[in-house]
Design a protein around this motif. Sequence first.
Motif, short mmCIF file in Angstrom:
data_model
loop_
_atom_site.label_atom_id
_atom_site.label_comp_id
_atom_site.label_asym_id
_atom_site.label_seq_id
_atom_site.Cartn_x
_atom_site.Cartn_y
_atom_site.Cartn_z
N UNK A 20 0.64 -1.29 0.03
CA UNK A 20 -0.15 0.02 -0.18
C UNK A 20 1.11 1.40 -0.13
N UNK A 21 0.56 2.05 -0.78
CA UNK A 21 1.26 3.62 -0.95
C UNK A 21 0.28 4.64 -0.92
N UNK A 22 0.30 5.40 0.32
CA UNK A 22 -0.66 6.39 0.68
C UNK A 22 0.09 7.54 1.17
N UNK A 23 -0.36 8.74 1.23
CA UNK A 23 0.27 9.97 1.73
C UNK A 23 0.56 9.79 3.23
N UNK A 24 -0.13 8.91 3.94
CA UNK A 24 0.24 8.54 5.28
C UNK A 24 1.43 7.51 5.45
N UNK A 25 1.83 7.00 4.41
CA UNK A 25 2.75 6.06 4.60
C UNK A 25 2.97 5.16 3.40
N UNK A 26 3.96 4.12 3.90
CA UNK A 26 4.08 2.96 2.84
C UNK A 26 4.07 1.71 3.59
N UNK A 27 3.40 0.61 2.94
CA UNK A 27 3.46 -0.74 3.49
C UNK A 27 4.12 -1.61 2.40
N UNK A 28 5.00 -2.33 2.94
CA UNK A 28 5.86 -3.31 2.12
C UNK A 28 5.88 -4.63 2.76
N UNK A 29 6.24 -5.54 1.95
CA UNK A 29 6.51 -6.95 2.60
C UNK A 29 7.96 -7.05 3.25
#
Length: 148
Positions: A20-29
């Motif tokens: 997930x890529x959002x203005x609030x942050x990034x989520x990655x494995x």
Amino acid sequence: MADCVFCAIVAGTVPAFVVADSPDGLAFLDTRPVFKGHVLVVPRPHIVQLTELPSSLLAGYFGLVQRVAAAVPAALGATGTFVAMNNLVSQSVPHLHTHVVPRTKGDGLRGFFWPRRKYDSDGEAAETAAAIGKEYLRPGVADTGRRE
């Protein structure tokens, strides 16, 4: 910060399997997951620990964590998640990050000494990231983390 690998991932100069890529942050494995589908969620600015996260970023950041925590079990058929954060001690990268680990009853996870696993290939990691990302974007993931 120039020598922070998570800042480099956020900047796109270090590759990652992004969920997930959002203005609030990034989520990655996580590259060394406790279980396959283990996701790290990081804020975009370089912040070392939770106590340094400005209150103006709290709702957005933890909203992202909440949505990822809903997406992981839905994408992977897990029963739930373990959500955790280290602050300074045991923090392998000095950039605030929240672990979202898929869990199922009887998965063998006990205490805080967890064996790490690897993906069989980059293809498997990419498929896992895509599945979680698809669930993250799916309409109907309520603020409580449950589907309506």
